[in-house]
Write a protein that holds these residues in place. Structure first.
Motif, PDB file in Angstrom:
ATOM      1  N   PHE A  65       0.791  -1.093  -0.058  1.00 42.85           N
ATOM      2  CA  PHE A  65       0.098   0.166  -0.002  1.00 42.85           C
ATOM      3  C   PHE A  65       0.723   1.324   0.071  1.00 42.85           C
ATOM      4  CE2 PHE A  65      -3.557  -2.745   2.173  1.00 42.85           C
ATOM      5  CZ  PHE A  65      -3.883  -3.066   1.014  1.00 42.85           C
ATOM      6  N   PRO A  69      -0.193   3.607  -5.806  1.00 41.62           N
ATOM      7  CA  PRO A  69      -1.080   4.451  -5.629  1.00 41.62           C
ATOM      8  C   PRO A  69      -2.303   3.780  -5.286  1.00 41.62           C
ATOM      9  CG  PRO A  69       0.246   5.118  -7.466  1.00 41.62           C
ATOM     10  CD  PRO A  69       0.700   3.870  -6.971  1.00 41.62           C
ATOM     11  N   ALA A  70      -3.273   4.496  -4.242  1.00 41.30           N
ATOM     12  CA  ALA A  70      -4.569   4.011  -3.982  1.00 41.30           C
ATOM     13  C   ALA A  70      -5.319   3.846  -5.108  1.00 41.30           C
ATOM     14  CB  ALA A  70      -5.199   4.977  -2.949  1.00 41.30           C
ATOM     15  N   GLU A  71      -5.234   4.844  -6.060  1.00 40.31           N
ATOM     16  CA  GLU A  71      -6.202   4.653  -7.073  1.00 40.31           C
ATOM     17  C   GLU A  71      -6.214   3.479  -7.977  1.00 40.31           C
ATOM     18  OE1 GLU A  71      -3.548   7.090  -7.226  1.00 40.31           O
ATOM     19  OE2 GLU A  71      -5.109   8.209  -5.770  1.00 40.31           O
ATOM     20  N   ASP A  77     -10.023   6.767  -0.446  1.00 39.07           N
ATOM     21  CA  ASP A  77      -9.322   7.023   0.711  1.00 39.07           C
ATOM     22  C   ASP A  77      -8.003   6.396   0.688  1.00 39.07           C
ATOM     23  OD1 ASP A  77      -8.606   7.456   3.357  1.00 39.07           O
ATOM     24  OD2 ASP A  77     -10.506   6.371   4.087  1.00 39.07           O
ATOM     25  N   ASN A  78      -6.785   7.415   1.002  1.00 42.83           N
ATOM     26  CA  ASN A  78      -5.722   6.953   1.117  1.00 42.83           C
ATOM     27  C   ASN A  78      -4.996   6.519   2.514  1.00 42.83           C
ATOM     28  OD1 ASN A  78      -3.233   5.994  -0.168  1.00 42.83           O
ATOM     29  ND2 ASN A  78      -2.399   7.986  -0.296  1.00 42.83           N
ATOM     30  N   ASN A  79      -5.868   6.308   3.225  1.00 45.18           N
ATOM     31  CA  ASN A  79      -5.658   6.027   4.691  1.00 45.18           C
ATOM     32  C   ASN A  79      -5.036   4.478   4.754  1.00 45.18           C
ATOM     33  OD1 ASN A  79      -5.753   4.938   7.339  1.00 45.18           O
ATOM     34  ND2 ASN A  79      -7.016   6.792   8.056  1.00 45.18           N
ATOM     35  N   ILE A  80      -3.643   4.195   4.692  1.00 44.75           N
ATOM     36  CA  ILE A  80      -3.022   3.012   4.790  1.00 44.75           C
ATOM     37  C   ILE A  80      -3.349   2.100   5.865  1.00 44.75           C
ATOM     38  CG2 ILE A  80      -0.870   1.914   4.779  1.00 44.75           C
ATOM     39  CD1 ILE A  80       0.259   4.385   2.824  1.00 44.75           C
ATOM     40  N   ARG A  83      -6.582   0.578   5.215  1.00 41.96           N
ATOM     41  CA  ARG A  83      -6.315  -0.675   4.196  1.00 41.96           C
ATOM     42  C   ARG A  83      -5.816  -1.639   4.477  1.00 41.96           C
ATOM     43  NH1 ARG A  83      -3.989   3.536   0.183  1.00 41.96           N
ATOM     44  NH2 ARG A  83      -3.180   1.850  -0.787  1.00 41.96           N
TER      45      ARG A  83
END
Length: 111
Positions: A65, A69-71, A77-80, A83
């Protein structure tokens, strides 16, 4: 391979181009250029065919992660932390430590 509705739809729409799995013995047989048939759960009445364009292994999901990239996962939401917590509901920390993680970059062929 099987997918729940949300990731299935994200692949179908082109928003998700990386699928996450454990790098277990079954996945270690995958190679770039192979095709995968994804079946939508729970009914298993819809299928997608994808081509593997790239395979990347990581010791942990967190490292995956942090690198991808999150996309590409179809995530806004890019909250690792969230995830990692979410993926551990599917794959235990013990299994992650045993096998590591695999990012399967894909291209949709048919739905």
């Amino acid at each position: 391979m099987k997918l729940y509705e949300e990731p299935f739809q994200a692949i179908q729409s082109g928003k998700k181009i990386v699928e996450i799995r454990l790098n277990d013995p079954k996945r270690r047989k995958l190679e770039q250029g192979d095709t995968i048939e994804f079946t939508k759960l729970p009914g298993e009445d819809e299928k997608l065919i994808v081509k593997i364009t790239k395979l990347c292994t990581y010791p942990t999901f967190r490292e995956m992660f942090e690198d991808i990239p999150a996309e590409k996962f179809g995530i806004v939401d890019n909250n690792i932390e969230k995830r990692v917590e979410s993926i551990h509901t599917f794959y235990s920390s013990a299994r992650e430590q045993e096998w590591g993680s695999l990012a399967i970059e894909i291209e949709l062929l048919s739905s």
